[in-house]
Design an enzyme around this catalytic site. Sequence first.
Site, mmCIF file in Angstrom:
data_model
loop_
_atom_site.group_PDB
_atom_site.id
_atom_site.type_symbol
_atom_site.label_atom_id
_atom_site.label_comp_id
_atom_site.label_asym_id
_atom_site.label_seq_id
_atom_site.Cartn_x
_atom_site.Cartn_y
_atom_site.Cartn_z
ATOM 1 N N LYS A 106 72.995 31.512 54.905
ATOM 2 C CA LYS A 106 71.654 31.524 54.314
ATOM 3 C C LYS A 106 71.515 32.727 53.393
ATOM 4 C CE LYS A 106 67.633 33.288 55.347
ATOM 5 N NZ LYS A 106 67.055 33.478 54.004
ATOM 6 N N GLU B 239 63.132 54.528 55.109
ATOM 7 C CA GLU B 239 63.935 54.098 53.967
ATOM 8 C C GLU B 239 63.005 53.539 52.878
ATOM 9 O OE1 GLU B 239 66.141 50.497 54.958
ATOM 10 O OE2 GLU B 239 67.743 51.126 53.627
ATOM 11 N N GLU C 200 74.615 44.738 59.987
ATOM 12 C CA GLU C 200 74.602 45.840 59.008
ATOM 13 C C GLU C 200 73.145 46.045 58.646
ATOM 14 O OE1 GLU C 200 77.140 47.477 58.092
ATOM 15 O OE2 GLU C 200 78.873 46.176 58.422
ATOM 16 N N CYS D 81 72.192 49.671 50.154
ATOM 17 C CA CYS D 81 72.056 50.008 51.578
ATOM 18 C C CYS D 81 72.502 51.425 51.886
ATOM 19 C CB CYS D 81 72.800 49.002 52.435
ATOM 20 S SG CYS D 81 74.241 48.334 51.647
HETATM 21 P P1 TAP Z 1 65.331 41.335 56.017
HETATM 22 O O1 TAP Z 1 63.896 41.069 55.934
HETATM 23 O O2 TAP Z 1 65.885 41.795 57.298
HETATM 24 O O3 TAP Z 1 66.052 40.008 55.510
HETATM 25 C C1 TAP Z 1 67.428 39.841 55.510
HETATM 26 C C2 TAP Z 1 67.754 38.381 55.708
HETATM 27 O O4 TAP Z 1 67.324 37.970 56.999
HETATM 28 C C3 TAP Z 1 67.039 37.449 54.719
HETATM 29 O O5 TAP Z 1 67.910 36.410 54.375
HETATM 30 C C4 TAP Z 1 65.876 36.962 55.539
HETATM 31 O O6 TAP Z 1 65.310 35.750 55.086
HETATM 32 C C5 TAP Z 1 66.516 36.803 56.892
HETATM 33 N N1 TAP Z 1 65.583 36.716 58.016
HETATM 34 C C6 TAP Z 1 64.276 37.078 58.078
HETATM 35 N N2 TAP Z 1 63.761 36.791 59.283
HETATM 36 C C7 TAP Z 1 64.744 36.222 60.016
HETATM 37 C C8 TAP Z 1 64.830 35.703 61.340
HETATM 38 N N3 TAP Z 1 63.806 35.703 62.171
HETATM 39 N N4 TAP Z 1 66.003 35.193 61.761
HETATM 40 C C9 TAP Z 1 67.078 35.197 60.955
HETATM 41 N N5 TAP Z 1 67.048 35.657 59.690
HETATM 42 C C10 TAP Z 1 65.904 36.176 59.224
HETATM 43 O O7 TAP Z 1 65.782 42.441 54.988
HETATM 44 P P2 TAP Z 1 65.451 42.468 53.431
HETATM 45 O O8 TAP Z 1 64.077 42.969 53.254
HETATM 46 O O9 TAP Z 1 65.811 41.203 52.811
HETATM 47 O O10 TAP Z 1 66.503 43.557 52.929
HETATM 48 C C11 TAP Z 1 66.236 44.904 52.918
HETATM 49 C C12 TAP Z 1 66.806 45.580 54.143
HETATM 50 O O11 TAP Z 1 68.173 45.239 54.324
HETATM 51 C C13 TAP Z 1 66.778 47.058 54.047
HETATM 52 O O12 TAP Z 1 66.234 47.605 55.224
HETATM 53 C C14 TAP Z 1 68.227 47.483 53.897
HETATM 54 O O13 TAP Z 1 68.562 48.709 54.420
HETATM 55 C C15 TAP Z 1 68.951 46.406 54.575
HETATM 56 N N6 TAP Z 1 70.284 46.265 54.014
HETATM 57 C C16 TAP Z 1 71.305 46.751 54.736
HETATM 58 C C17 TAP Z 1 72.575 46.670 54.243
HETATM 59 C C18 TAP Z 1 73.689 47.175 55.057
HETATM 60 S S1 TAP Z 1 75.149 46.894 54.555
HETATM 61 N N7 TAP Z 1 73.514 47.812 56.156
HETATM 62 C C19 TAP Z 1 72.811 46.051 53.036
HETATM 63 C C20 TAP Z 1 71.754 45.566 52.323
HETATM 64 C C21 TAP Z 1 70.487 45.662 52.839
HETATM 65 P P3 TAP Z 1 64.218 35.715 53.883
HETATM 66 O O14 TAP Z 1 65.018 35.450 52.696
HETATM 67 O O15 TAP Z 1 63.276 34.611 54.213
HETATM 68 O O16 TAP Z 1 63.543 37.057 53.886
#
Ligand code: TAP
Length: 517
Positions: A212, A419, A288, A322
């Site tokens: 996804k 963050e 991650e 990240c």
């Molecule tokens: P999230 O809100 O956690 O979303 C990440 C993914 O999870 C999206 O595809 C999201 O879908 C999905 N998701 C949301 N709720 C879920 C559930 N209940 N069950 C399963 N999947 C679910 O993060 P974001 O806002 O997209 O990204 C930013 C965050 O990611 C930051 O905190 C950043 O630090 C972290 N990040 C970490 C890394 C590494 S390598 N550690 C790399 C990149 C980003 P939707 O598309 O519907 O939101």
Amino acid sequence: DFIQMFVRKLRGEDQEEELIIDYETKDVNNMTVKMPHQCFINGKFEDAENGKSYNTINPTDGSVICKVSYASVGDVDRAVVAAKEAFEKGPWGRMNPRDRGMMLYKLADLMEEHQEELATIESIDSGAVYTLALKTHVGMSIQTFRYFAGWCDKIQGKTIPINQARPNRNLTFTKKEPLGVCAIVIPWNYPLMMLAWKSAACLAAGNTLVLKPAQVTPLTALKFAELSVKAGIPKGVINILPGSGGMVGQRLSDHPDIRKLGFTGSTPIGKQIMKSCALSNLKKVSLELGGKSPLIIFSDCDMDKAVRMGMSSVYFNKGENCIAAGRLFVEESIHDEYISRVVEEIKKMKIGDPLDRSTDHGPQNHKAHLDKLLEYCDIGVKEGATLVYGGRQVDRPGFFMEPTLFTDVEDHMFMAKEESFGPVMVVSKFKDGDVDGVLQRANDTEYGLASGVFTRDINKAMYVSERLDAGTVFVNTYNKTDVASPFGGFKQSGFGKDLGEDALLEYLKTKAITVEY
Ligand code: TAP
């Protein structure tokens, strides 16, 4: 050629079945990009079961790029059936590992052939600056597939001298086996690269997958699906479902036939996923998660380098990175000079259309993220941090934010702890010579993804890198990730590495076999 013959042989009955794609096409960046926009299940592009779709938006001007299928729980279930069938009965499971590697090399070659198209799609869907999209988002994705393609025929077990080996003649050996159907859930900051980091290891290990992408950035994942068919990857091995986390992501976490979930995203969602994975069928997880990576700059650093890399540690990919340095600690005696040098450099950054080759800084990924960043800056100002530069939305269409710089950030402030995930440099001072004091402050966070230190003193660098509690430490550099080097966090930044041999092991299980002869 050989690969085509091989591909046709593998596809067997399917060879006559032509891939039908209802492309969205767009003339942009001096080329025509052809974008699949439907769910990719069992080797076919098709609408979501319930016919729903949503708009994906170009953050450069807020316009709609195209409609994308909005997958439902029923689509997840069909994709898992296809992936399970492909794993248990399809050619993928029977193929020898060297041939599997050939297919992944072929896939990497196709990604390279389409790199300009992929980078253009990434740029319009995520706001990534095109030059960076080409080099990093797409470039590193290709390298990742090549790296893991090379692992396919090097997955080896061990022979183990158990106690009964003598006088009884016993032999114990281990085999590394794939897990089965894996789910992958990824964020929007590096849409294709996050897909590549996880999928390449997962596929090299011999698994099948249902992925996804983030709802706001689905397009390169769907283009990737098209290329996977051209590479001859059998149907059902790769399934891509654009849709919401709450529905598609949640169903993947809950699904009884999935054996592993690889996730990159926020810490709160990571926790929820781990809980669902445990309660459903105890599926393996790797997470991650978020970060607040400290970067310590000592007065004996190479100042030019510390300014240049300090800037990229924060502003690289608009701060949507990240491992971005979430907090800079600058030694008091060089603090003011460092800040004025950074301001000078920020003023030179060209903000503009990410497709323009001279642009340094593009729009934030989507509107809600920009709004969150502006609020982050407001809180900083209210708490008394000094806003030295930026902090505002740029006065032009789209979701652009000024590169921002805060100083005098104290340990108790929101900014020091949370963050931003955007182009916000957060600077705190530390007393001259206080190495242990700054280390204590740098480690005073629940995150532990990355960290960095700038100093010319090798002993100090080694001392600091030993004590920084983070999965990655950069010394006199930053953002130097490589496909061969394991990447992942400590503490609430999660566990389970991407990249390197460690990532491969995340997608394998070990079987011990004992023979008496
Ligand atoms: P999230 O809100 O956690 O979303 C990440 C993914 O999870 C999206 O595809 C999201 O879908 C999905 N998701 C949301 N709720 C879920 C559930 N209940 N069950 C399963 N999947 C679910 O993060 P974001 O806002 O997209 O990204 C930013 C965050 O990611 C930051 O905190 C950043 O630090 C972290 N990040 C970490 C890394 C590494 S390598 N550690 C790399 C990149 C980003 P939707 O598309 O519907 O939101």
